[in-house]
Enzyme design. Structure first.
Site, PDB file in Angstrom:
ATOM      1  N   HIS A  41       0.881  -1.183   0.000  1.00 27.51           N
ATOM      2  CA  HIS A  41       0.000   0.000   0.000  1.00 27.51           C
ATOM      3  C   HIS A  41       0.913   1.226   0.000  1.00 27.51           C
ATOM      4  O   HIS A  41       1.067   1.912   1.008  1.00 27.51           O
ATOM      5  CB  HIS A  41      -0.924  -0.001   1.219  1.00 27.51           C
ATOM      6  CG  HIS A  41      -1.851  -1.186   1.276  1.00 27.51           C
ATOM      7  ND1 HIS A  41      -1.437  -2.440   1.662  1.00 27.51           N
ATOM      8  CD2 HIS A  41      -3.172  -1.301   0.988  1.00 27.51           C
ATOM      9  CE1 HIS A  41      -2.465  -3.279   1.624  1.00 27.51           C
ATOM     10  NE2 HIS A  41      -3.519  -2.623   1.209  1.00 27.51           N
ATOM     11  N   SER A 102       7.347   5.584   2.281  1.00 28.03           N
ATOM     12  CA  SER A 102       8.162   4.372   2.324  1.00 28.03           C
ATOM     13  C   SER A 102       8.804   4.025   0.974  1.00 28.03           C
ATOM     14  O   SER A 102       9.959   3.568   0.955  1.00 28.03           O
ATOM     15  CB  SER A 102       7.349   3.205   2.864  1.00 28.03           C
ATOM     16  OG  SER A 102       6.124   3.058   2.178  1.00 28.03           O
ATOM     17  N   GLU A 120       0.122   0.313  -5.489  1.00 28.64           N
ATOM     18  CA  GLU A 120      -0.795   1.356  -5.029  1.00 28.64           C
ATOM     19  C   GLU A 120      -2.074   1.293  -5.863  1.00 28.64           C
ATOM     20  O   GLU A 120      -2.016   1.394  -7.085  1.00 28.64           O
ATOM     21  CB  GLU A 120      -0.153   2.737  -5.142  1.00 28.64           C
ATOM     22  CG  GLU A 120      -1.086   3.887  -4.834  1.00 28.64           C
ATOM     23  CD  GLU A 120      -1.797   3.749  -3.484  1.00 28.64           C
ATOM     24  OE1 GLU A 120      -3.036   3.903  -3.453  1.00 28.64           O
ATOM     25  OE2 GLU A 120      -1.096   3.476  -2.465  1.00 28.64           O
ATOM     26  N   GLY A 146      -3.376  -4.098  -3.444  1.00 29.40           N
ATOM     27  CA  GLY A 146      -2.226  -4.562  -2.680  1.00 29.40           C
ATOM     28  C   GLY A 146      -2.385  -5.945  -2.090  1.00 29.40           C
ATOM     29  O   GLY A 146      -1.419  -6.716  -2.001  1.00 29.40           O
ATOM     30  N   ASP A 166       0.870  -1.736   4.921  1.00 32.62           N
ATOM     31  CA  ASP A 166       0.426  -0.506   5.583  1.00 32.62           C
ATOM     32  C   ASP A 166      -0.941  -0.109   5.023  1.00 32.62           C
ATOM     33  O   ASP A 166      -1.052   0.856   4.275  1.00 32.62           O
ATOM     34  CB  ASP A 166       1.472   0.588   5.334  1.00 32.62           C
ATOM     35  CG  ASP A 166       1.057   1.939   5.868  1.00 32.62           C
ATOM     36  OD1 ASP A 166       0.168   1.994   6.734  1.00 32.62           O
ATOM     37  OD2 ASP A 166       1.623   2.949   5.406  1.00 32.62           O
TER      38      ASP A 166
END
Length: 291
Positions: A41, A102, A120, A146, A166
């Site tokens: 993600h 990230s 994404e 994801g 995440d």
């Protein structure tokens, strides 16, 4: 899905997540063998802290801004926190206007033999991430779900690497999805390193997820929870955690040290606190907490 991480970029939860991520990457990179990093993600990878979105909810002022202020004052930062401060400083020549997501932190640490896949689902965020990563060697951006990518991409051909999970936690069933998908991924790749970030709004739901993750993990597991405000009436997100399955050697000790520092420097209201649970490979548990 309407979540936009720009509203929360650089907050205390991001600081915890990214300090833990950089610690894991640097420790895994100590060996020459190639790594594959999967971010399920990923977001857009870079956030402008002076944007309209960030201005609506400037959570970064109580997160990364405090870390950077301490760094400028010459504070003795824990190693995990120092890595993040250095990464952020490299993007900000004057002041603090940019915070790395990230993907950017990962991409900047890739060695020639390493590879990263950033996933994404939101088209606009994926397009921004693709533009940011254009020309980067060993990087792939996928505009897809994801959760589906997680199961299709593990284990990677390298057989050594890290998965960062995440999710946005907009769906009330997100913990159930996370528990199920993590268990499936760990079964497929029992030696992989998995880092999972999650908010602790419903403590019972968070503990149930942690118990399920511990059952799914084949070996070592560590849970780092950072509490920004111990007052149960606190508005907004007051607590977040990072769970590691098969953390790299030394990660647990480094993260526990960072937790204590972050709780002391990013706390608000009734003060900060922390909890660190570590199940070693021999099955014994080490639990430390101030909450």
């Amino acid at each position: 899905m309407n979540y936009r991480h720009a509203f929360h970029a650089g907050n205390f939860a991001d600081v915890l997540k990214h300090a833990g991520l950089l610690s894991a990457l640097d420790r895994m990179g100590a060996k020459d063998k190639p790594l594959c990093v999967l971010d399920t993600h990923a977001g857009r990878g870079r956030y402008e802290l002076d944007s309209a979105e960030a201005a609506r909810s400037p959570e970064w002022k109580d997160g990364i801004a405090r870390v950077m202020a301490a760094a400028r004052e010459g504070a003795d930062l824990p190693a995990a926190v120092r890595r993040l401060a250095d990464a952020v400083a490299a993007l900000n020549a004057d002041g603090l206007t940019v915070y790395p997501g990230s993907p950017l932190l990962v991409a900047d640490r890739l060695r020639p033999q390493d590879r990263a896949v950033f996933v994404e689902r939101q088209e606009g965020e994926a397009a921004a991430l693709s533009a940011l990563m254009r020309g980067r060697r060993g990087v792939e951006v996928r505009a897809e779900d994801g959760w589906a990518a997680l199961l299709s991409l593990v284990p990677p051909p390298e057989r050594r690497g890290l998965v960062l999970i995440d999710p946005p936690f907009e769906d009330r069933r997100e913990f159930q999805t996370l528990s199920r998908r993590l268990a499936q991924a760990v079964r497929r790749w029992p030696t992989g390193v998995f880092l999972v970030w999650y908010p602790v709004k419903d403590r019972d739901a968070a503990r149930a997820f942690e118990a399920a993750a511990a059952d799914a993990a084949q070996r070592e597991i560590a849970i780092a929870e950072l509490v920004r405000d111990t007052d149960p009436r606190a508005a907004g997100l007051a607590s977040a955690a990072l769970l590691a399955v098969n953390p790299p050697w030394g990660w647990a000790e480094e993260t526990a040290a960072a937790l204590a520092w972050l709780a002391a420097h990013l706390g608000a209201g009734a003060g900060g606190g922390w909890r660190f649970d570590h199940r070693r490979e021999d099955g014994t548990w080490d639990t430390r907490a101030t909450i």
